[in-house]
Write a protein that holds these residues in place. Structure first.
Motif: not given
Length: 644
Positions: A475, A480, A630
């Motif tokens: 991410s 993540t 995450t």
């Protein structure tokens, strides 16, 4: 006869005007030769008075100084020997006061020798300065002599050009007058020939005895004589015998002679080394000196960029600036760039030689902090940044600003002379810090970088994208990781020495300090994963937990249950977990040598590895099937996790 006398008079006028011009030229040449003789006498006088005698005097002074130094050394040795004998005699004597006097005299002699040595050193330095001054005087004299000779040659050349121009003009007038006189002379000759022919015809007719024939031939002859008599013959001189003597403009020659002076051209200036904090990103403050009493009207400063780019075949463009003082500020420059500078001095006589070239450097651009690569813990932080400059800088300065919200107290600390683009800091726990970076070179420090806030309330780090398997996606915040359903063909994958190529994994980044760390991972219910720690150099072609450089918790989804393994070197204990953890806490304690896993939602202990880690470890994460993990950082470690 009249015609010949007129021609002679014209020639005399021409010769007279030429003689006048030649006399004027000789007078001016005599003046110039007088200047040249004065210059030669002055040069011989200076040569006899200064260079040879001066240099000889300098060498003689130095020779005398060497002799004095040798005699001083010999006298010191003799005095030391005499002092030792006197000291031995004093020791043998019972008189204590004599011993004290001898010691005092010895100290006094030592001080006198030191003073004399110091004076001799000063005399040698003075002699060296005199020699340098005499050399400078000789150089200035040579330049002035060359300048006078150049002026002398220019004046002679100008006079020669003027004389040639006047001679050419007079010669053109002479040719024109001679051509016109020759035309009139031809016309007179033709008239005389015609008159002679008529006279001869009349005389021949007059001698004929036949009167009848005479009467028949006389009428045409008489008509021709009457017609010739009626014609007017131009017997006046058709041109002026005076020559238009062109006036010679000698103002330029006079100006050139007036410009000859005894003011020498300046000697070469000396560029001063760059002073610290004398530059900005786009400007340089440049200084130079003139080690003589030369008269200078202005200076011209030159500079050009020094480029290390080998592809640039042509040299950089040279810029210049005219200034009155021995310093100036050059602007519109590139940051953190090297510039080569030199200067010349100019007065009415000429331009000095160029100075030696000096290298100055502009201040660097501000560095650029890397927030995703800055990590911290309860008592330490690792700050990383980019230089922000093409050329290397000398060092960096880190400014640490701490503010207490309760008391309003603030403090700023600076860490200087950081050689690379990272710095490991020892900090206080439970504080917030604002950090700036400056780049430093000889020109001074750059402006401050954009700030970054570091907190010591927990463990902060991000996933390292350069270690991720090509099938993983991270991410934007670096917290993540995604393993998509689509399988990339091997041909579309790009591997490096640092990426995992077998296990779909990625590493995190911890502060390299042996302390306590805690982070959490949120997992999907159906995700098969491996989480734990590994050495930074763990094998990239093996699975996490399958070697002796990694420790991890593994989740395997079977048709009947959720299976969990705690792997190290391929071995796992037989442990059953009844409640599936979807938020897993990882606690690392170097001092106790433990790595613990918890069900963070239930605060339930799952398993603890006991190991004395030989090297620093990094968090590691892997997905064995498509899914997502995450990372959560920065939270406070639960108190019961840290208890033995």
């Amino acid at each position: 006869m009249c015609s010949q006398e007129s021609s002679c008079s014209a020639v005399r006028v021409i010769l007279s005007s030429w003689g006048y011009s030649i006399c004027r030229s000789k007078i001016i040449c005599s003046e110039l030769e007088a200047h040249a003789q004065k210059l030669s006498l002055h040069r011989r006088h200076r040569a006899h008075r200064e260079p040879a005698g001066v240099s000889m005097d300098v060498y003689e002074v130095r020779g005398h100084l060497d002799v004095i130094a040798e005699e001083l050394t010999a006298s010191e040795e003799e005095e030391e020997a005499a002092d030792e004998e006197a000291f031995v005699m004093v020791q043998d004597s019972p008189d204590v006061s004599t011993h004290a006097d001898a010691q005092q005299m010895k100290e006094q002699l030592s001080r006198s020798r030191s003073k004399l040595s110091h004076k001799i050193m000063e005399m040698e330095n003075f002699a060296s300065n005199l020699e340098e001054i005499f050399i400078t005087v000789e150089e200035n004299f040579g330049r002035q002599e060359q300048n006078l000779e150049q002026h002398y040659n220019e004046v002679l050349q100008t006079l020669s050009q003027r004389n040639e121009a006047r001679a050419a003009a007079l010669d053109e007038q002479k040719n024109s007058k001679l051509e016109r006189l020759y035309g009139q002379l031809l016309q007179c000759g033709q008239t005389l020939d015609t008159s002679k022919e008529l006279i001869e015809s009349a005389q021949e007719l007059h001698r004929r005895p036949d009167k009848h024939a005479f009467l028949q031939a006389v009428m045409p002859i008489m008509k021709r004589v009457e017609q010739f008599a009626r014609e007017e013959v131009d017997l006046k001189l058709g041109l002026s015998l005076d020559f238009d003597v062109p006036m010679t403009d000698l103002s330029q020659v006079r100006q050139m002679m007036d410009s000859i002076n005894v003011l020498p051209a300046p000697s070469a200036p000396v560029m001063n080394p760059q002073i610290a904090n004398s530059a900005t990103e786009t400007s340089l403050h440049v200084c130079w000196s003139l080690f003589s009493d030369d008269t200078v009207e202005f200076y011209e400063l030159y500079w050009r960029l020094i480029s290390d780019d080998c592809t640039m075949e042509t040299p950089q463009e040279v810029s210049q600036l005219k200034v009155k003082e021995t310093h100036c500020t050059v602007s519109d420059l590139l940051p953190n760039a090297q510039y080569e500078l030199w200067v010349t001095a100019t007065n009415t006589t000429g331009i000095s030689p160029a100075s030696e070239r000096a290298v100055y450097m502009t201040v660097p651009s501000p560095p650029v902090l890397k927030p995703r690569q800055c990590v911290s813990s309860l008592d330490a932080a690792l700050i990383r940044w980019d230089s922000g400059n093409t050329n290397p800088v000398e060092s960096y300065t880190l400014e640490l600003h701490r503010t207490h919200a309760d008391s309003g107290f603030s403090a700023t600390e600076s860490i200087v002379a950081i050689p690379s683009c990272e710095c490991l800091l020892q900090l206080q726990a439970w504080k917030h810090y604002i950090i700036h970076i400056r780049a430093v070179n000889i020109g001074g420090p750059s402006d401050r970088s954009e700030p970054i806030t570091i907190s010591t309330t927990g463990t902060f780090f991000h996933l390292l994208e350069d270690t991720a398997h090509p099938s993983l996606s991270l991410s934007a915040d670096g917290l993540t990781m995604f393993y998509l359903d689509e399988d990339l063909p091997i041909s579309h994958m790009t591997f490096s020495d640092n990426t995992f190529n077998r296990c779909v994994a990625v590493l995190g980044d911890l502060v390299p300090v042996r302390g306590q760390y805690y982070w959490e991972i949120e997992v999907d219910e159906s995700a098969e994963f491996r989480i734990g720690v590994a050495y930074e150099d763990t094998q990239r072609n093996s699975y996490l937990g399958g070697n002796n450089t990694s420790w991890c918790m593994r989740h395997i989804l079977t048709p009947s249950r959720h299976k969990y393994e705690f792997l190290h070197n391929g071995w796992t204990p037989d442990i059953r977990i009844t409640v599936q953890p979807l938020r897993i806490g990882v606690f690392l304690d170097y001092s106790r040598g433990i790595l613990s896993f918890y069900n963070a939602a239930l605060r339930q202990h799952l398993y603890t590895f006991s190991c004395q880690f030989l090297h620093y470890v990094q968090p590691c994460f892997a997905l064995d099937n498509p899914g997502a993990l995450t990372l959560r950082t920065g939270m406070t470690t639960p108190a019961h996790f840290t208890q033995p």
